[in-house]
Scaffold this active site. Structure first.
Site, PDB file in Angstrom:
ATOM      1  CG  ASP A  99      -0.333  -0.379   2.510  1.00  0.00           C
ATOM      2  OD1 ASP A  99       0.902  -0.553   2.552  1.00  0.00           O
ATOM      3  OD2 ASP A  99      -1.072  -0.512   3.507  1.00  0.00           O
ATOM      4  CG  HIS A 177     -26.632  -1.879  47.794  1.00  0.00           C
ATOM      5  ND1 HIS A 177     -25.493  -2.507  47.345  1.00  0.00           N
ATOM      6  CD2 HIS A 177     -26.227  -0.967  48.717  1.00  0.00           C
ATOM      7  CE1 HIS A 177     -24.431  -2.002  47.979  1.00  0.00           C
ATOM      8  NE2 HIS A 177     -24.848  -1.075  48.811  1.00  0.00           N
ATOM      9  CB  SER A 301     -44.219  -3.198  20.902  1.00  0.00           C
ATOM     10  OG  SER A 301     -44.494  -4.580  20.829  1.00  0.00           O
ATOM     11  CB  SER A 302     -43.785  -5.899  15.952  1.00  0.00           C
ATOM     12  OG  SER A 302     -43.562  -6.996  16.822  1.00  0.00           O
ATOM     13  CG  ASN A 309     -39.988  -1.133  23.125  1.00  0.00           C
ATOM     14  OD1 ASN A 309     -40.672  -1.270  24.134  1.00  0.00           O
ATOM     15  ND2 ASN A 309     -40.116  -1.910  22.061  1.00  0.00           N
ATOM     16  CG  ASN A 315     -30.220   0.720  19.237  1.00  0.00           C
ATOM     17  OD1 ASN A 315     -30.352  -0.471  19.436  1.00  0.00           O
ATOM     18  ND2 ASN A 315     -30.962   1.397  18.374  1.00  0.00           N
ATOM     19  NE  ARG A 350      -5.406  -1.632   5.711  1.00  0.00           N
ATOM     20  CZ  ARG A 350      -4.097  -1.645   5.474  1.00  0.00           C
ATOM     21  NH1 ARG A 350      -3.299  -2.286   6.310  1.00  0.00           N
ATOM     22  NH2 ARG A 350      -3.593  -1.016   4.436  1.00  0.00           N
TER      23      ARG A 350
END
Length: 465
Positions: A99, A177, A301-302, A309, A315, A350
């Site tokens: 490279d 706790h 929600s489906s 949610n 995520n 990389r």
């Protein structure tokens, strides 16, 4: 009857394997300008071009400095670096199987086009590939951190500061706790995360970005063979520092990567704090402390239409875990190189962009999530109102002070409050009756009788601001 296995012939057009280059590209595209293969190659061209200019500026080997016009035309090779150069390098590397050598040929090609063939042999002069790579990685990582990653983190910190000030007086039940504990305010708890992130951010912002430029084994041997009278260490230092980098004088063939290990550990540390933030906000949402602001047209929600949610925080958690694992792997691998050089660092480096990409994606999710929550103060107050027993700490502490002051003869105040409150729900009336019967001074008694879970927050409001 045995079925013959079906064979499947893929028919999709070329697809990105990584979600960072597919589904989430929009959130991380800024990093690709620096931490992609093309970004690295652009930096390599910059390093090669600037080295050639540095040599001619010093009139080494009886050369003359290039004219300003020639310098600008030569610098255009990296300033205007685009698809044509990307394709040219790909085609050349397919032949060279190297490279950095392909980069050298690209610079030579530009010199020829500019009529500067007389200085072509100064391209990549006395350099090992790792001279070019160390400077190029330092440049690309520095720019990615300073121009993309830190500004994104700053947006999250600023939002946390905004929320901390907005909710500075919002009394809430703490949980240690997982159990009811001395109240705080939501603003103060959010301010804790802002302060933690600001501290680590300052460490990241002051990071070193080091490069070496001392030849095949860090000894300037080839340089001195070509010109034994030149002060090559000084020339190399001035050149590297002119790029805005720190100079590593003492190395093997490679720059030792210690600055990278330090940086990635700090970024991983910041990621750990962000992960803690994500899990805490997720928990506050589950407790009803924060309500999520619905997004028009979005599906929670489906199968359960009522749900929203907390996907932004979930995520963020997942991407921070991936990023943290990669950053840890980078640090573990880069800190070691067999003798004067092995190639493990090449493959490892990389993946720098992948590690930062998942971190940046997490930060983007946190930014979006924090902008889509609303504090439910009524829920906070209701939670406090059914947990009067958290005032036990205040009561036993006041009794202790009264005993020391000679206004009480109560023995073992802690045990007294433990018997009253541990494992029991204690209401306002019951607690007031208990306090009223205590052998303590009147001023202390009135302070305790005026106390409520919502007012027992110490200086939390001031701390939040």
């Amino acid at each position: 009857m045995r079925r013959t296995p079906l064979t499947f012939q893929p028919s999709l057009p070329p697809q990105p394997l990584s979600p960072l280059d597919g589904r989430y590209r929009g959130a991380v595209t800024g990093l690709a300008d620096f931490l992609s293969e093309a970004g690295l190659n652009r930096a390599r061209v910059e390093v090669e071009v600037e080295w050639l200019i540095a040599l001619t500026d010093r009139s080494l080997f009886e050369t003359s400095p290039l004219s300003d016009a020639d310098k600008e035309r030569l610098r255009a090779l990296y300033r205007d670096f685009g698809q044509a150069e990307i394709d040219w390098l790909a085609e050349k590397e397919a032949v060279t199987q190297h490279d950095v050598k392909a980069i050298e040929y690209l610079v030579r090609d530009r010199l020829s086009a500019l009529g500067l063939d007389s200085i072509a042999e100064l391209t990549h002069f006395a350099c090992t590939s790792e001279d070019i790579n160390s400077a190029s990685y330092a440049l690309t990582v520095k720019r990615a951190v300073e121009e993309v990653w830190l500004p994104a983190l700053d947006v999250v910190i600023a939002k946390l500061r905004e929320l901390a000030a907005e909710h500075a007086d919002a009394a809430m039940l703490s949980r240690t706790h997982g159990q009811p504990a001395t109240p705080s305010t939501m603003g103060k708890e959010i301010a804790v995360f802002a302060w933690r992130l600001e501290r680590v951010r300052a460490q990241i912002a002051s990071s070193d970005y080091l490069a070496k430029f001392s030849g095949a084994t860090g000894t300037w041997s080839a340089h001195l063979a070509a010109d034994p009278d030149a002060d090559w260490p000084t020339i190399s230092r001035e050149y590297i520092e002119g790029l805005g980098l720190g100079f590593n004088l003492l190395t093997t063939q490679i720059e030792s990567h210690d600055w990278q290990v330090e940086l990635y550990d700090r970024v991983r540390h910041a990621g750990g704090i962000l992960h803690n933030l994500a899990t805490d906000i997720w928990t506050y949402i589950s407790l009803g402390y924060f309500a999520q602001i619905p997004v028009a047209g979005a599906t929670g929600s489906s199968t359960m239409p009522h749900k929203i949610n907390p996907i932004r925080f979930e995520n963020a958690e997942a991407n921070l875990e991936i990023s943290g694992a990669l950053l840890a792997s980078l640090g573990q691998t880069l800190v070691t190189s067999r003798l004067q050089r092995d190639l493990t660092d090449s493959t490892t480096q990389r993946n720098i962009g992948v590690a930062f990409g998942h971190s940046l994606l997490a930060i983007d999710n946190l930014r979006r999530g924090l902008n889509a929550i609303s504090l439910s103060r009524d829920v906070l107050l209701a939670d406090l109102d059914v947990n009067w027993e958290v005032l036990a700490e205040a009561i036993q502490t006041v009794i202790r002070a009264e005993v020391v002051a000679g206004r009480s003869s109560i023995t073992d105040p802690y045990a007294l409050l433990k018997e009253l409150t541990r494992g029991h729900r204690v209401g306002a009336a019951e607690l007031a009756k208990f306090v009223d019967g205590l052998e303590i001074g009147d001023a202390a008694k009135q302070r305790l009788l005026a106390l409520t879970p919502a007012s027992y927050t110490g200086i939390a409001e001031q701390l939040a601001k």
